[in-house]
Structures are given as C-alpha cells and as structure tokens.
Design a protein around this motif. Structure first.
Motif, PDB file in Angstrom:
ATOM      1  N   LEU A  11       4.706   1.335   8.495  1.00  0.00           N
ATOM      2  CA  LEU A  11       3.311   1.664   8.783  1.00  0.00           C
ATOM      3  C   LEU A  11       3.065   1.595  10.290  1.00  0.00           C
ATOM      4  CD1 LEU A  11       0.542   2.471   7.824  1.00  0.00           C
ATOM      5  CD2 LEU A  11       0.061   0.054   7.344  1.00  0.00           C
ATOM      6  N   GLU A  12       3.720   0.666  10.953  1.00  0.00           N
ATOM      7  CA  GLU A  12       3.559   0.568  12.405  1.00  0.00           C
ATOM      8  C   GLU A  12       3.999   1.855  13.100  1.00  0.00           C
ATOM      9  OE1 GLU A  12       4.734  -2.307  16.175  1.00  0.00           O
ATOM     10  OE2 GLU A  12       5.513  -2.788  14.195  1.00  0.00           O
ATOM     11  N   LEU A  13       5.121   2.424  12.673  1.00  0.00           N
ATOM     12  CA  LEU A  13       5.570   3.686  13.284  1.00  0.00           C
ATOM     13  C   LEU A  13       4.633   4.840  12.946  1.00  0.00           C
ATOM     14  CD1 LEU A  13       9.442   3.433  12.970  1.00  0.00           C
ATOM     15  CD2 LEU A  13       8.068   3.441  15.059  1.00  0.00           C
ATOM     16  N   GLU A  14       4.090   4.845  11.732  1.00  0.00           N
ATOM     17  CA  GLU A  14       3.082   5.856  11.386  1.00  0.00           C
ATOM     18  C   GLU A  14       1.912   5.759  12.365  1.00  0.00           C
ATOM     19  OE1 GLU A  14       2.560   8.209   8.819  1.00  0.00           O
ATOM     20  OE2 GLU A  14       4.460   7.888   7.783  1.00  0.00           O
ATOM     21  N   LEU A  15       1.446   4.543  12.608  1.00  0.00           N
ATOM     22  CA  LEU A  15       0.323   4.350  13.518  1.00  0.00           C
ATOM     23  C   LEU A  15       0.697   4.711  14.954  1.00  0.00           C
ATOM     24  CD1 LEU A  15      -1.127   1.025  12.076  1.00  0.00           C
ATOM     25  CD2 LEU A  15      -2.164   3.303  11.929  1.00  0.00           C
ATOM     26  N   GLU A  16       1.922   4.412  15.354  1.00  0.00           N
ATOM     27  CA  GLU A  16       2.395   4.811  16.695  1.00  0.00           C
ATOM     28  C   GLU A  16       2.319   6.338  16.849  1.00  0.00           C
ATOM     29  OE1 GLU A  16       3.693   3.060  19.393  1.00  0.00           O
ATOM     30  OE2 GLU A  16       4.498   1.184  18.615  1.00  0.00           O
ATOM     31  N   CYS A  17       2.749   7.056  15.823  1.00  0.00           N
ATOM     32  CA  CYS A  17       2.710   8.519  15.874  1.00  0.00           C
ATOM     33  C   CYS A  17       1.276   9.034  15.859  1.00  0.00           C
ATOM     34  CB  CYS A  17       3.526   9.106  14.727  1.00  0.00           C
ATOM     35  SG  CYS A  17       5.312   8.871  14.931  1.00  0.00           S
ATOM     36  N   PHE A  18       0.395   8.358  15.130  1.00  0.00           N
ATOM     37  CA  PHE A  18      -1.029   8.691  15.128  1.00  0.00           C
ATOM     38  C   PHE A  18      -1.600   8.542  16.539  1.00  0.00           C
ATOM     39  CE2 PHE A  18      -5.456   7.025  14.303  1.00  0.00           C
ATOM     40  CZ  PHE A  18      -6.028   8.243  13.951  1.00  0.00           C
ATOM     41  N   VAL A  19      -1.247   7.473  17.217  1.00  0.00           N
ATOM     42  CA  VAL A  19      -1.717   7.249  18.583  1.00  0.00           C
ATOM     43  C   VAL A  19      -1.183   8.346  19.512  1.00  0.00           C
ATOM     44  CG1 VAL A  19      -1.576   5.688  20.575  1.00  0.00           C
ATOM     45  CG2 VAL A  19      -2.104   4.778  18.298  1.00  0.00           C
ATOM     46  N   MET A  25       0.817  -1.195   0.000  1.00  0.00           N
ATOM     47  CA  MET A  25       0.000   0.000   0.000  1.00  0.00           C
ATOM     48  C   MET A  25       0.860   1.258   0.000  1.00  0.00           C
ATOM     49  SD  MET A  25      -2.831   1.110   2.770  1.00  0.00           S
ATOM     50  CE  MET A  25      -4.391   1.231   1.962  1.00  0.00           C
ATOM     51  N   PHE A  26       1.843   1.302   0.885  1.00  0.00           N
ATOM     52  CA  PHE A  26       2.757   2.438   0.933  1.00  0.00           C
ATOM     53  C   PHE A  26       4.164   1.909   0.703  1.00  0.00           C
ATOM     54  CE2 PHE A  26      -0.713   3.486   3.874  1.00  0.00           C
ATOM     55  CZ  PHE A  26      -1.244   4.568   3.187  1.00  0.00           C
ATOM     56  N   ASN A  27       4.961   2.683   0.029  1.00  0.00           N
ATOM     57  CA  ASN A  27       6.335   2.269  -0.253  1.00  0.00           C
ATOM     58  C   ASN A  27       7.284   3.004   0.679  1.00  0.00           C
ATOM     59  OD1 ASN A  27       5.654   0.551  -2.377  1.00  0.00           O
ATOM     60  ND2 ASN A  27       5.524   2.271  -3.791  1.00  0.00           N
ATOM     61  N   PHE A  28       7.504   2.442   1.858  1.00  0.00           N
ATOM     62  CA  PHE A  28       8.447   3.028   2.798  1.00  0.00           C
ATOM     63  C   PHE A  28       9.849   2.600   2.382  1.00  0.00           C
ATOM     64  CE2 PHE A  28       4.547   2.655   5.326  1.00  0.00           C
ATOM     65  CZ  PHE A  28       4.423   3.958   5.776  1.00  0.00           C
ATOM     66  N   ASN A  29      10.744   3.541   2.318  1.00  0.00           N
ATOM     67  CA  ASN A  29      12.136   3.248   2.003  1.00  0.00           C
ATOM     68  C   ASN A  29      12.738   2.496   3.194  1.00  0.00           C
ATOM     69  OD1 ASN A  29      14.902   3.274   1.607  1.00  0.00           O
ATOM     70  ND2 ASN A  29      14.927   5.340   0.769  1.00  0.00           N
ATOM     71  N   PRO A  30      13.196   1.261   2.987  1.00  0.00           N
ATOM     72  CA  PRO A  30      13.729   0.469   4.110  1.00  0.00           C
ATOM     73  C   PRO A  30      14.881   1.165   4.831  1.00  0.00           C
ATOM     74  CG  PRO A  30      13.588  -0.867   2.106  1.00  0.00           C
ATOM     75  CD  PRO A  30      13.255   0.544   1.722  1.00  0.00           C
ATOM     76  N   THR A  46       1.483  21.275   6.903  1.00  0.00           N
ATOM     77  CA  THR A  46       2.855  20.794   6.762  1.00  0.00           C
ATOM     78  C   THR A  46       2.943  19.917   5.523  1.00  0.00           C
ATOM     79  OG1 THR A  46       2.416  18.826   8.093  1.00  0.00           O
ATOM     80  CG2 THR A  46       3.274  20.763   9.265  1.00  0.00           C
ATOM     81  N   ASN A  47       4.105  19.389   5.284  1.00  0.00           N
ATOM     82  CA  ASN A  47       4.333  18.506   4.145  1.00  0.00           C
ATOM     83  C   ASN A  47       4.213  17.055   4.603  1.00  0.00           C
ATOM     84  OD1 ASN A  47       4.998  17.634   1.595  1.00  0.00           O
ATOM     85  ND2 ASN A  47       7.195  17.858   1.895  1.00  0.00           N
ATOM     86  N   ALA A  48       2.989  16.618   4.853  1.00  0.00           N
ATOM     87  CA  ALA A  48       2.749  15.277   5.368  1.00  0.00           C
ATOM     88  C   ALA A  48       2.875  14.233   4.262  1.00  0.00           C
ATOM     89  CB  ALA A  48       1.360  15.202   6.000  1.00  0.00           C
ATOM     90  N   SER A  49       3.263  13.023   4.662  1.00  0.00           N
ATOM     91  CA  SER A  49       3.399  11.910   3.718  1.00  0.00           C
ATOM     92  C   SER A  49       2.031  11.404   3.280  1.00  0.00           C
ATOM     93  CB  SER A  49       4.181  10.774   4.372  1.00  0.00           C
ATOM     94  OG  SER A  49       3.399  10.171   5.388  1.00  0.00           O
ATOM     95  N   LYS A  50       2.037  10.607   2.230  1.00  0.00           N
ATOM     96  CA  LYS A  50       0.801   9.984   1.762  1.00  0.00           C
ATOM     97  C   LYS A  50       0.219   9.089   2.847  1.00  0.00           C
ATOM     98  CE  LYS A  50       2.012   9.932  -3.126  1.00  0.00           C
ATOM     99  NZ  LYS A  50       2.319   9.078  -4.297  1.00  0.00           N
ATOM    100  N   ALA A  51       1.077   8.388   3.565  1.00  0.00           N
ATOM    101  CA  ALA A  51       0.608   7.495   4.631  1.00  0.00           C
ATOM    102  C   ALA A  51      -0.071   8.287   5.747  1.00  0.00           C
ATOM    103  CB  ALA A  51       1.765   6.672   5.186  1.00  0.00           C
ATOM    104  N   THR A  52       0.525   9.388   6.142  1.00  0.00           N
ATOM    105  CA  THR A  52      -0.060  10.230   7.196  1.00  0.00           C
ATOM    106  C   THR A  52      -1.422  10.752   6.752  1.00  0.00           C
ATOM    107  OG1 THR A  52       2.125  10.871   8.001  1.00  0.00           O
ATOM    108  CG2 THR A  52       0.285  12.314   8.588  1.00  0.00           C
ATOM    109  N   LYS A  53      -1.482  11.248   5.533  1.00  0.00           N
ATOM    110  CA  LYS A  53      -2.751  11.775   5.015  1.00  0.00           C
ATOM    111  C   LYS A  53      -3.810  10.680   4.946  1.00  0.00           C
ATOM    112  CE  LYS A  53      -0.690  15.565   2.476  1.00  0.00           C
ATOM    113  NZ  LYS A  53      -0.590  16.303   1.247  1.00  0.00           N
TER     114      LYS A  53
END
Length: 106
Positions: free
Chosen positions: A12-20, A1-6, A70-77
C-alpha cells in the motif's frame, strides 16, 4: 484491506508513493520525462523496477481521467475514488501519515 502478493513487491505504501508521483505530475502539467525521473528515483528505494512503477503511475493517471482507461488494481481505484480530489501536498501528507503509522506499529 488489500491482498498484495508478497512476492510481487507491491505494498500500500508503494501505491501511495505512485499516487503522490501522479499528483506531482498534475501540478507540473505532466512535463516530458518527469514520470520516468520520479519513478527511477523511487525504484532505487524499493524492490520494483522503474518500468513497473511507471505503469502504476500510468494507471493513476488513467483513473484520474488524464489518459485512456487501463487495467488498474483495486487498490489504485480505491485510492483515486477516495483521495483523488486531494492536491499534491495533501497526497504527500497522506503518504507521510501512513508511513508514520507503519513505523509506530512496527
């Protein structure tokens, strides 16, 4: 779904952690210093530094309408668009469900 640069360390887990974290800040009415404290704690459990995590939480705050754009990522949006109406406890359950799914499929 999202292409996170390794190499970046983002998942995605860290994105969700920050969302929480953002949802926790909402519940607590954004107390001074709490964002730093929560991001410091998270940085001890991942490969990203606290400043990077604080910036991501800031993006979530922005996308949720609490601060300037801000310049949020596609995943954040995507997360805010699809799950932004969740309360803190629902966001925690979303994260936990994701973590359990990852463990089950490991």
């Amino acid at each position: 779904m999202f292409n996170f640069n390794p190499i970046s360390g983002w998942t995605l887990e860290l994105e969700l952690e920050c969302f929480v974290i953002c949802k926790k800040l909402e519940v607590e009415k954004f107390p001074r210093g709490m964002q730093t404290e929560l991001c410091d704690e998270l940085s001890k459990r991942c490969s990203l530094d606290s400043g990077t995590l604080k910036a991501k939480v800031g993006n979530f705050k922005s996308e949720s309408g609490h601060t300037n754009e801000t310049n949020a990522s596609k995943a954040t949006k995507y997360i805010v668009e699809n799950y932004g109406a969740m309360d803190f406890y629902q966001a925690k359950a979303l994260l936990k469900g994701y973590q359990l799914a990852i463990q089950e499929n490991a």
